[in-house]
Write an enzyme that holds these catalytic residues in place. Sequence first.
Site, PDB file in Angstrom:
ATOM      1  N   LYS A 167       4.803 -25.345  54.967  1.00  0.00           N
ATOM      2  CA  LYS A 167       5.305 -25.509  56.313  1.00  0.00           C
ATOM      3  C   LYS A 167       5.102 -26.940  56.815  1.00  0.00           C
ATOM      4  O   LYS A 167       5.725 -27.370  57.772  1.00  0.00           O
ATOM      5  CB  LYS A 167       4.558 -24.553  57.261  1.00  0.00           C
ATOM      6  CG  LYS A 167       4.675 -23.101  56.905  1.00  0.00           C
ATOM      7  CD  LYS A 167       3.673 -22.283  57.759  1.00  0.00           C
ATOM      8  CE  LYS A 167       3.554 -20.882  57.198  1.00  0.00           C
ATOM      9  NZ  LYS A 167       2.398 -20.171  57.804  1.00  0.00           N
ATOM     10  N   GLY A 168       4.156 -27.639  56.170  1.00  0.00           N
ATOM     11  CA  GLY A 168       3.653 -28.895  56.725  1.00  0.00           C
ATOM     12  C   GLY A 168       4.680 -29.976  57.008  1.00  0.00           C
ATOM     13  O   GLY A 168       4.485 -30.804  57.891  1.00  0.00           O
ATOM     14  N   GLU A 213       7.702 -34.047  51.768  1.00  0.00           N
ATOM     15  CA  GLU A 213       6.368 -33.436  51.798  1.00  0.00           C
ATOM     16  C   GLU A 213       5.530 -34.089  52.896  1.00  0.00           C
ATOM     17  O   GLU A 213       5.744 -35.256  53.245  1.00  0.00           O
ATOM     18  CB  GLU A 213       5.753 -33.584  50.391  1.00  0.00           C
ATOM     19  CG  GLU A 213       4.332 -33.143  50.208  1.00  0.00           C
ATOM     20  CD  GLU A 213       4.049 -31.673  50.460  1.00  0.00           C
ATOM     21  OE1 GLU A 213       4.421 -31.184  51.536  1.00  0.00           O
ATOM     22  OE2 GLU A 213       3.403 -31.038  49.602  1.00  0.00           O
ATOM     23  N   ASP A 214       4.588 -33.328  53.434  1.00  0.00           N
ATOM     24  CA  ASP A 214       3.758 -33.874  54.514  1.00  0.00           C
ATOM     25  C   ASP A 214       2.724 -34.871  53.999  1.00  0.00           C
ATOM     26  O   ASP A 214       2.575 -35.965  54.527  1.00  0.00           O
ATOM     27  CB  ASP A 214       3.072 -32.734  55.308  1.00  0.00           C
ATOM     28  CG  ASP A 214       2.299 -31.744  54.434  1.00  0.00           C
ATOM     29  OD1 ASP A 214       2.247 -31.915  53.190  1.00  0.00           O
ATOM     30  OD2 ASP A 214       1.747 -30.779  54.989  1.00  0.00           O
ATOM     31  N   ASP A 232      -2.275 -35.401  48.339  1.00  0.00           N
ATOM     32  CA  ASP A 232      -3.734 -35.463  48.332  1.00  0.00           C
ATOM     33  C   ASP A 232      -4.172 -35.551  46.869  1.00  0.00           C
ATOM     34  O   ASP A 232      -4.170 -36.635  46.294  1.00  0.00           O
ATOM     35  CB  ASP A 232      -4.217 -34.187  49.059  1.00  0.00           C
ATOM     36  CG  ASP A 232      -5.708 -34.108  49.255  1.00  0.00           C
ATOM     37  OD1 ASP A 232      -6.349 -35.151  49.409  1.00  0.00           O
ATOM     38  OD2 ASP A 232      -6.253 -32.982  49.281  1.00  0.00           O
ATOM     39  N   LYS A 257      -3.129 -39.859  50.480  1.00  0.00           N
ATOM     40  CA  LYS A 257      -4.574 -40.129  50.395  1.00  0.00           C
ATOM     41  C   LYS A 257      -4.880 -40.490  48.945  1.00  0.00           C
ATOM     42  O   LYS A 257      -5.333 -39.648  48.167  1.00  0.00           O
ATOM     43  CB  LYS A 257      -5.366 -38.866  50.754  1.00  0.00           C
ATOM     44  CG  LYS A 257      -5.380 -38.517  52.219  1.00  0.00           C
ATOM     45  CD  LYS A 257      -6.481 -37.500  52.537  1.00  0.00           C
ATOM     46  CE  LYS A 257      -5.970 -36.108  52.574  1.00  0.00           C
ATOM     47  NZ  LYS A 257      -6.920 -35.129  53.176  1.00  0.00           N
ATOM     48  N   PHE A 300      -9.627 -35.342  56.614  1.00  0.00           N
ATOM     49  CA  PHE A 300      -8.778 -34.160  56.748  1.00  0.00           C
ATOM     50  C   PHE A 300      -8.014 -34.313  58.058  1.00  0.00           C
ATOM     51  O   PHE A 300      -8.590 -34.373  59.126  1.00  0.00           O
ATOM     52  CB  PHE A 300      -9.577 -32.861  56.725  1.00  0.00           C
ATOM     53  CG  PHE A 300      -8.659 -31.688  56.533  1.00  0.00           C
ATOM     54  CD1 PHE A 300      -8.218 -31.332  55.262  1.00  0.00           C
ATOM     55  CD2 PHE A 300      -8.171 -30.981  57.627  1.00  0.00           C
ATOM     56  CE1 PHE A 300      -7.326 -30.281  55.094  1.00  0.00           C
ATOM     57  CE2 PHE A 300      -7.273 -29.932  57.463  1.00  0.00           C
ATOM     58  CZ  PHE A 300      -6.854 -29.591  56.188  1.00  0.00           C
ATOM     59  N   VAL A 301      -6.693 -34.407  57.936  1.00  0.00           N
ATOM     60  CA  VAL A 301      -5.871 -34.678  59.117  1.00  0.00           C
ATOM     61  C   VAL A 301      -5.030 -33.465  59.503  1.00  0.00           C
ATOM     62  O   VAL A 301      -4.695 -32.632  58.652  1.00  0.00           O
ATOM     63  CB  VAL A 301      -4.959 -35.912  58.896  1.00  0.00           C
ATOM     64  CG1 VAL A 301      -5.780 -37.190  58.868  1.00  0.00           C
ATOM     65  CG2 VAL A 301      -4.120 -35.784  57.628  1.00  0.00           C
ATOM     66  N   ASP A 353      -1.755 -28.589  59.257  1.00  0.00           N
ATOM     67  CA  ASP A 353      -2.611 -27.589  59.905  1.00  0.00           C
ATOM     68  C   ASP A 353      -4.034 -27.587  59.384  1.00  0.00           C
ATOM     69  O   ASP A 353      -4.334 -28.102  58.303  1.00  0.00           O
ATOM     70  CB  ASP A 353      -2.038 -26.188  59.659  1.00  0.00           C
ATOM     71  CG  ASP A 353      -2.284 -25.719  58.217  1.00  0.00           C
ATOM     72  OD1 ASP A 353      -1.934 -26.463  57.278  1.00  0.00           O
ATOM     73  OD2 ASP A 353      -2.849 -24.625  58.028  1.00  0.00           O
ATOM     74  N   ARG A 364      -0.447 -27.531  64.089  1.00  0.00           N
ATOM     75  CA  ARG A 364       0.831 -28.034  63.553  1.00  0.00           C
ATOM     76  C   ARG A 364       1.718 -28.634  64.647  1.00  0.00           C
ATOM     77  O   ARG A 364       2.566 -29.474  64.381  1.00  0.00           O
ATOM     78  CB  ARG A 364       1.623 -26.902  62.884  1.00  0.00           C
ATOM     79  CG  ARG A 364       0.985 -26.344  61.617  1.00  0.00           C
ATOM     80  CD  ARG A 364       2.015 -25.494  60.876  1.00  0.00           C
ATOM     81  NE  ARG A 364       1.420 -24.654  59.854  1.00  0.00           N
ATOM     82  CZ  ARG A 364       1.133 -25.052  58.608  1.00  0.00           C
ATOM     83  NH1 ARG A 364       1.375 -26.284  58.234  1.00  0.00           N
ATOM     84  NH2 ARG A 364       0.604 -24.207  57.743  1.00  0.00           N
TER      85      ARG A 364
END
Length: 172
Positions: free
Chosen positions: A40-41, A96-97, A100, A128, A149-150, A156, A162
């Site tokens: 969902k990001g 993509e959000d 990582d 990241k 962690f954002v 989320d 979100r």
Amino acid sequence: MAPPTVLITQHALAARIREMAAELRAALPNDDIHFVCVLKGAFMFLSDLVRAFDDRVTMDFIAVSSYGESTKTSGEVRLVKDVDTGLEGRHVVIIEDIVDTGLTLHYLQDILRRRGPASLHTACLLSKPSRRKVDVRVDFIGFTIDDHFVVGYGLDYAEQFRNLPYVGIMAS
Ligand code: IMP
Ligand code: MG
């Protein structure tokens, strides 16, 4: 819970996303672009990005899960919802959000490449790099960030935050 600390403002996001749209148009062939948004990001990033294009854009949605309700990856990626239409011969851009460890993107690029797109690129709002576990190619990156962690702007923590219009760091 304290509100997240602002890391990237709404204004900075809007400006960078307009630039990214221009970078995408310049780098891709002068043809239709098919965006595949990773739910969902990435929903907010997609919705702002596509509004910076005037025409010849289509989009579809895919969902994978790699995290439970925690801030640590399980290392396992599972396809939760596939795209609705074929990718053969299309100029596909994965939206993509955040990248990582890279495991999610590595998996997605692998399954989508097998469907025979004319080209396959990836645009991530955030990266990241210090957390990378697999070497994965990201063609367009909005912002490179440190190991925080954002949340916000689609991202989320346990399905919360979100809706924030900015990217923030979770208060610990
Ligand atoms: P990766 O597979 O470790 O690269 O993780 C990618 C996915 O984990 C992203 O698509 C996000 O959904 C989630 N994720 C990674 N880092 C963060 C974060 O800082 N905040 C929220 N979600 C994150
Ligand atoms: Mg995601």
